[in-house]
Design an enzyme around this catalytic site. Sequence first.
Site, PDB file in Angstrom:
ATOM      1  N   ILE A  85       0.837  -1.198   0.000  1.00 18.46           N
ATOM      2  CA  ILE A  85       0.000   0.000   0.000  1.00 18.46           C
ATOM      3  C   ILE A  85       0.869   1.243   0.000  1.00 18.46           C
ATOM      4  O   ILE A  85       0.549   2.245  -0.655  1.00 18.46           O
ATOM      5  CB  ILE A  85      -0.963  -0.002   1.203  1.00 18.46           C
ATOM      6  CG1 ILE A  85      -1.784  -1.294   1.235  1.00 18.46           C
ATOM      7  CG2 ILE A  85      -1.915   1.200   1.125  1.00 18.46           C
ATOM      8  CD1 ILE A  85      -2.652  -1.447   2.474  1.00 18.46           C
ATOM      9  N   ASP A  98      12.074   2.849   4.915  1.00 19.29           N
ATOM     10  CA  ASP A  98      11.669   1.444   4.915  1.00 19.29           C
ATOM     11  C   ASP A  98      12.883   0.598   5.257  1.00 19.29           C
ATOM     12  O   ASP A  98      13.986   0.878   4.770  1.00 19.29           O
ATOM     13  CB  ASP A  98      11.112   1.050   3.538  1.00 19.29           C
ATOM     14  CG  ASP A  98      10.227  -0.184   3.580  1.00 19.29           C
ATOM     15  OD1 ASP A  98      10.729  -1.270   3.983  1.00 19.29           O
ATOM     16  OD2 ASP A  98       9.050  -0.088   3.212  1.00 19.29           O
ATOM     17  N   LEU A 158      13.060  -2.501   4.438  1.00 20.02           N
ATOM     18  CA  LEU A 158      13.075  -3.485   3.356  1.00 20.02           C
ATOM     19  C   LEU A 158      12.937  -4.923   3.834  1.00 20.02           C
ATOM     20  O   LEU A 158      13.235  -5.865   3.101  1.00 20.02           O
ATOM     21  CB  LEU A 158      14.324  -3.326   2.477  1.00 20.02           C
ATOM     22  CG  LEU A 158      14.460  -1.975   1.756  1.00 20.02           C
ATOM     23  CD1 LEU A 158      15.728  -1.948   0.920  1.00 20.02           C
ATOM     24  CD2 LEU A 158      13.236  -1.684   0.899  1.00 20.02           C
ATOM     25  N   PHE A 208       2.787   3.673   7.389  1.00 19.86           N
ATOM     26  CA  PHE A 208       2.340   2.326   7.049  1.00 19.86           C
ATOM     27  C   PHE A 208       3.100   1.247   7.806  1.00 19.86           C
ATOM     28  O   PHE A 208       2.529   0.216   8.148  1.00 19.86           O
ATOM     29  CB  PHE A 208       2.525   2.066   5.540  1.00 19.86           C
ATOM     30  CG  PHE A 208       1.622   2.864   4.657  1.00 19.86           C
ATOM     31  CD1 PHE A 208       0.292   2.518   4.510  1.00 19.86           C
ATOM     32  CD2 PHE A 208       2.102   3.974   3.996  1.00 19.86           C
ATOM     33  CE1 PHE A 208      -0.551   3.265   3.706  1.00 19.86           C
ATOM     34  CE2 PHE A 208       1.277   4.724   3.181  1.00 19.86           C
ATOM     35  CZ  PHE A 208      -0.058   4.373   3.032  1.00 19.86           C
ATOM     36  N   ALA A 266       4.328  -1.650   9.370  1.00 22.37           N
ATOM     37  CA  ALA A 266       3.744  -2.518  10.404  1.00 22.37           C
ATOM     38  C   ALA A 266       3.733  -3.957   9.914  1.00 22.37           C
ATOM     39  O   ALA A 266       3.754  -4.216   8.709  1.00 22.37           O
ATOM     40  CB  ALA A 266       2.320  -2.075  10.734  1.00 22.37           C
ATOM     41  N   THR A 270      -6.679  -0.295  10.735  1.00 23.24           N
ATOM     42  CA  THR A 270      -7.320  -1.495  10.210  1.00 23.24           C
ATOM     43  C   THR A 270      -8.722  -1.650  10.784  1.00 23.24           C
ATOM     44  O   THR A 270      -8.971  -1.270  11.934  1.00 23.24           O
ATOM     45  CB  THR A 270      -6.497  -2.756  10.547  1.00 23.24           C
ATOM     46  OG1 THR A 270      -7.243  -3.921  10.158  1.00 23.24           O
ATOM     47  CG2 THR A 270      -6.225  -2.859  12.048  1.00 23.24           C
ATOM     48  N   TYR A 323      -2.785  -8.262  16.334  1.00 26.22           N
ATOM     49  CA  TYR A 323      -2.596  -7.318  15.236  1.00 26.22           C
ATOM     50  C   TYR A 323      -3.576  -6.150  15.361  1.00 26.22           C
ATOM     51  O   TYR A 323      -3.175  -4.978  15.365  1.00 26.22           O
ATOM     52  CB  TYR A 323      -2.790  -8.024  13.887  1.00 26.22           C
ATOM     53  CG  TYR A 323      -2.988  -7.056  12.747  1.00 26.22           C
ATOM     54  CD1 TYR A 323      -1.973  -6.176  12.376  1.00 26.22           C
ATOM     55  CD2 TYR A 323      -4.185  -7.020  12.037  1.00 26.22           C
ATOM     56  CE1 TYR A 323      -2.150  -5.273  11.338  1.00 26.22           C
ATOM     57  CE2 TYR A 323      -4.375  -6.119  11.000  1.00 26.22           C
ATOM     58  CZ  TYR A 323      -3.355  -5.248  10.656  1.00 26.22           C
ATOM     59  OH  TYR A 323      -3.540  -4.351   9.636  1.00 26.22           O
ATOM     60  N   PHE A 363     -10.050  -3.039   5.426  1.00 25.20           N
ATOM     61  CA  PHE A 363      -9.805  -4.483   5.435  1.00 25.20           C
ATOM     62  C   PHE A 363      -8.821  -4.900   4.350  1.00 25.20           C
ATOM     63  O   PHE A 363      -7.630  -4.802   4.517  1.00 25.20           O
ATOM     64  CB  PHE A 363     -11.117  -5.259   5.272  1.00 25.20           C
ATOM     65  CG  PHE A 363     -11.911  -5.378   6.536  1.00 25.20           C
ATOM     66  CD1 PHE A 363     -11.407  -6.029   7.647  1.00 25.20           C
ATOM     67  CD2 PHE A 363     -13.184  -4.834   6.619  1.00 25.20           C
ATOM     68  CE1 PHE A 363     -12.142  -6.147   8.821  1.00 25.20           C
ATOM     69  CE2 PHE A 363     -13.932  -4.942   7.785  1.00 25.20           C
ATOM     70  CZ  PHE A 363     -13.415  -5.601   8.882  1.00 25.20           C
TER      71      PHE A 363
END
Length: 329
Positions: free
Chosen positions: A12, A31, A33, A72, A74, A116, A140, A168
Amino acid sequence: MAVLVTGGAGYIGSHTVAELIEKNEEVIIVDNLEKGHKDAVAGSKLIVGDLRDKEFLAKVFLENDIEAVIHFAAYIEVGESVQNPLKYYNNNVVATLNLLTAMKDAKVDKIVFSSTAATYGEPENVPILETDKTFPTNPYGETKLSVEKALKWCDRAYGIKYTALRYFNASGAHESGKIGEDHSPESHLIPLVIQAALGKRESIKVFGNDYNTPDGTCVRDYIHVSDLANAHYLALQRLRAGKESEVYNLGNGKGFSVKEVIDVVRKVTGRTIKAEDAPRRPGDPAILVASSEKIQRELNWQPKMADLETIISTAWKWHEAHPNGYNDK
């Protein structure tokens, strides 16, 4: 000034980076990676590092002129979170607290948080509303809710404004076919069915065929990843306009069953896909669909690729061109 996208080399995240660049935004990606891919953000400014490293984070904010953060980074596997909750708390909660601390120190006061719909747990209503109770049924979802609560208190104490987006099943791929979904291991239904279409797995398992749904299989909300990316951009614009912190659901407005997904992949690919019935998985609700009425009303967000065939066609375009995923690992 730049927008910092954490986890921007992930699925995403990379699509959101593409959306921001299309909007002529200056983007910096952080990131580690572990899950992300360099090829997904080729040509963009990527700083490789881990949010759990406080010194690294402080340096990122010191050396770059950052206006806002889209977060993001996670872990997202529900089953793994049950087996190893400390791993999820460390990465999803502790790392985010480090990020918020770095933001506070650098006086960066805007964050869009990738949350989420798993924060709701077993749904009270279908479709799920933002006002419904949040009672996660796995670590989570609990870690994401913990971050939302921390964001609320950071807003009150430090004036860090946030928009949390609850959704979702991100699905599909960029229309260009240049970026797509590549998880290892893969656990999402659409790419798993596509793997079966590519001959990379012998069959696809259907976990439960006796649910109280039209065809007996679970119904889920699938939203195109580019529509999700656009929602993150609109959420950023909302914060830039000086709005108060808020939580929004993101969804398609209707759900699609497991059988429907398999049938549409068969149609789009023209391939034979063997489906095998398997026992229900513990804790799988029959229907999970989120209402997006609030974000559509307040941010004028409209999904452009809500049709299941369109979603799967974009995914197939990428997977057919990249049968082994990205080449950077």
